[in-house]
Design an enzyme around this catalytic site. Structure first.
Site, PDB file in Angstrom:
ATOM      1  N   PRO A 190       0.712  -1.104   0.022  1.00  0.00           N
ATOM      2  CA  PRO A 190      -0.105   0.243   0.094  1.00  0.00           C
ATOM      3  C   PRO A 190       0.684   1.182  -0.089  1.00  0.00           C
ATOM      4  O   PRO A 190       0.756   2.092   1.209  1.00  0.00           O
ATOM      5  CB  PRO A 190      -0.942  -0.061   1.359  1.00  0.00           C
ATOM      6  CG  PRO A 190       0.002  -1.087   2.174  1.00  0.00           C
ATOM      7  CD  PRO A 190       0.866  -1.953   1.286  1.00  0.00           C
ATOM      8  N   CYS A 191       1.474   1.488  -1.344  1.00  0.00           N
ATOM      9  CA  CYS A 191       2.190   2.748  -1.260  1.00  0.00           C
ATOM     10  C   CYS A 191       1.089   3.982  -1.214  1.00  0.00           C
ATOM     11  O   CYS A 191       1.822   5.226  -0.931  1.00  0.00           O
ATOM     12  CB  CYS A 191       3.100   2.746  -2.598  1.00  0.00           C
ATOM     13  SG  CYS A 191       2.170   2.448  -4.090  1.00  0.00           S
ATOM     14  N   HIS A 192       0.121   3.874  -1.602  1.00  0.00           N
ATOM     15  CA  HIS A 192      -0.985   4.981  -1.703  1.00  0.00           C
ATOM     16  C   HIS A 192      -1.110   5.526  -0.346  1.00  0.00           C
ATOM     17  O   HIS A 192      -1.769   6.477  -0.032  1.00  0.00           O
ATOM     18  CB  HIS A 192      -2.442   4.600  -2.383  1.00  0.00           C
ATOM     19  CG  HIS A 192      -3.071   3.300  -1.391  1.00  0.00           C
ATOM     20  ND1 HIS A 192      -2.518   2.147  -1.660  1.00  0.00           N
ATOM     21  CD2 HIS A 192      -4.023   3.044  -0.435  1.00  0.00           C
ATOM     22  CE1 HIS A 192      -3.254   1.314  -0.985  1.00  0.00           C
ATOM     23  NE2 HIS A 192      -4.226   1.902  -0.165  1.00  0.00           N
TER      24      HIS A 192
END
Length: 172
Positions: A138-140
């Site tokens: 989850p780089c977001h």
DNA sequence: TAAGTGCGTCGTT
DNA sequence: AACGACGCACTTA
């Protein structure tokens, strides 16, 4: 649909309400995930094929995980991930990303601190941008200072959408 | 407040 | 040697 594979990766589509993602598998696990391409730049369609025996459980898990993640829920299970493609620094960042729970966020500076390179803030941004498995890794959930949105290599609309589905409030 | 500039910093190419 | 999905101080309007 047509299967494609270069020397290393087998590519398989994952159909979702948001379009067709493409998963890349190495011999070690899920190694990449591509956002849907719009009709214009879409490359050759993937054709159905027999999924190799050892890949199938990974692909089944990846499909379920992606659908859950796109719905803003935490995936019950992830397929085996192969992040061996990254540098040592990138892998440290990607591991830190996996510690961020759904609906929560960190800043680039907090990630830098978490991996023990408090000054490498900007480099953390670079590593996030190089994350081969967005959404599931989850780089977001990494925002700029003061909960500002920051950037997103897959397109900012995705970052916004993913965060909104997790009920995260940002500040842009 | 909001928007723009300059600079420190550091991994990657 | 140049370039960023950054952060912070500082200047203008």
């Amino acid at each position: 649909m047509k299967t494609r594979h270069n020397s290393q990766f087998l590519e398989l589509p994952i159909e979702t309400a948001d379009g067709r993602f493409v998963a890349h598998y190495s011999e070690k696990g899920l190694a990449g995930l591509e956002f849907p391409r719009d009709a214009k730049e879409r490359r050759a369609e993937l054709e159905p094929c027999e999924v190799p025996e050892h890949i199938r459980p990974w692909h089944d898990a990846a499909k379920q995980a992606l659908l859950q993640a796109l719905a803003g829920q935490e995936p019950k299970a992830l397929p085996r991930l192969d992040m061996s493609g990254g540098t040592e620094f990138q892998q440290r960042v990607w591991n830190a990303l996996r510690q961020i729970g759904p609906g929560k966020t960190r800043s680039y500076a907090e990630i830098a601190e978490a991996i023990g390179n408090p000054k490498a803030v900007r480099a953390v941004g670079g590593a996030c941008g190089a994350n081969p498995i967005p959404v599931l890794v989850p780089c977001h959930r990494v925002l700029a200072a003061h909960r500002k949105l920051g950037g997103f290599s897959g397109g900012l609309h995705w970052k916004r959408a993913l965060l909104e589905r997790e009920a995260v409030k940002m500040d842009d």
